[in-house]
Scaffold this motif. Structure first.
Motif, PDB file in Angstrom:
ATOM      1  N   GLN A   1      44.256  41.992 -37.885  1.00  0.00           N
ATOM      2  CA  GLN A   1      43.882  42.538 -39.188  1.00  0.00           C
ATOM      3  C   GLN A   1      45.032  42.456 -40.195  1.00  0.00           C
TER       4      GLN A   1
ATOM      5  N   GLY B   1      37.549  41.201 -41.693  1.00  0.00           N
ATOM      6  CA  GLY B   1      36.884  40.891 -40.426  1.00  0.00           C
ATOM      7  C   GLY B   1      36.434  39.445 -40.362  1.00  0.00           C
TER       8      GLY B   1
ATOM      9  N   MET C   1      44.734  40.694 -43.825  1.00  0.00           N
ATOM     10  CA  MET C   1      45.005  41.385 -45.078  1.00  0.00           C
ATOM     11  C   MET C   1      46.069  40.652 -45.898  1.00  0.00           C
TER      12      MET C   1
ATOM     13  N   ASP D   1      37.350  45.474 -45.959  1.00  0.00           N
ATOM     14  CA  ASP D   1      37.340  45.475 -44.493  1.00  0.00           C
ATOM     15  C   ASP D   1      36.422  44.383 -43.944  1.00  0.00           C
TER      16      ASP D   1
ATOM     17  N   ARG E   1      36.721  49.628 -50.432  1.00  0.00           N
ATOM     18  CA  ARG E   1      37.390  49.582 -49.134  1.00  0.00           C
ATOM     19  C   ARG E   1      36.536  48.859 -48.102  1.00  0.00           C
ATOM     20  N   THR E   2      35.226  49.100 -48.142  1.00  0.00           N
ATOM     21  CA  THR E   2      34.333  48.485 -47.162  1.00  0.00           C
ATOM     22  C   THR E   2      34.249  46.982 -47.355  1.00  0.00           C
TER      23      THR E   2
END
Length: 247
Positions: A206, A196, A210, A192, A188-189
């Protein structure tokens, strides 16, 4: 064995089981050691071989053996879908074959026993929790190798072994859950971070970032996490970049 000898042997086994749980983290490793401990302690004069079957979630089967001589006996039960240990596990009862040649059940197992020169066996269920089930097999090349005292000791031993194995399975499940959570957090990180980077490069929000990642993942037939990792590595100018979570 005399009654006092049975009691003393059982106490020794319980102490060994406690030590086994404390020093082993892997269920398979524990099963291997438990099989060896059982084989050397639960027969008189201690010349039996042992196997342990652990069935989890009806699919995963972990088999431990004190000796490879038990391999054909285990495999014959799995290939036939039946046998003394599987019966013990399914019905929750002890299955004792004093002389395998005189028993007419499980022809595949009898054939494997004959090839392995095994004359008698004792199969005991180990009571676990949830979808996990287990059983312990003792095989001997001697007919009528397991006396009433042996069976009594195995019954007591199986109670304590079940408790030890339940704890080991719980620890294993918690370890697997923790590993899955850490992997999910790391994945997940990195996603993200990639979103970013795309937001900064394309001046988008965002949701749009995505969508860009998802389109790239689908077009290239590459996992979203791997696409995200390549984006982060490109921005960082370091192909080995990755996120870390400490245990």
């Amino acid at each position: 064995m005399a009654a006092e000898s049975v009691r003393q042997s059982t106490e020794i086994l319980v102490d060994h089981l406690q030590d086994l749980v404390l020093r082993t983290e892997d269920v398979k490793e524990m099963l291997d050691e438990l099989a060896e401990l059982s084989a050397t302690t639960l027969s008189d004069p201690g010349d039996a071989i042992c196997s342990i079957m652990l069935i989890r979630q009806k699919k995963q089967v972990t088999i431990a053996r004190s000796d490879e001589g038990a391999a054909r006996l285990d495999d014959s039960q799995f290939s036939a879908g039946d046998g003394p240990c599987l019966t013990a596990i399914r019905q929750g009862v002890i299955v004792h074959l004093p002389d395998i040649a005189e028993d007419r059940r499980w022809p595949e197992f009898r054939g494997a026993a004959r090839q392995a020169s095994v004359r008698s066996c004792l199969s005991v269920p180990l009571i676990l929790e949830g979808q996990a089930t287990a059983g312990l097999n003792l095989y001997s090349t001697q007919s009528r190798a397991f006396t009433a005292n042996d069976i009594a000791m195995v019954e007591t031993y199986s109670y304590h072994a079940s408790k030890a194995l339940r704890l080991a399975v719980r620890i294993s499940q918690l370890t697997e859950a923790k590993a899955n959570l850490m992997a999910a957090l790391e994945s997940r990180t990195i996603i993200d971070l990639a979103a970013g980077a795309i937001m900064a490069q394309n001046r988008c929000n965002q949701d749009t970032a995505m969508k860009i990642l998802s389109i790239a993942s689908n077009t290239r037939n590459v996992k979203l996490r791997d696409i995200a990792a390549s984006v982060v590595a490109s921005v960082a100018h370091d192909p080995s970049v990755r996120t870390h979570f400490d245990a």
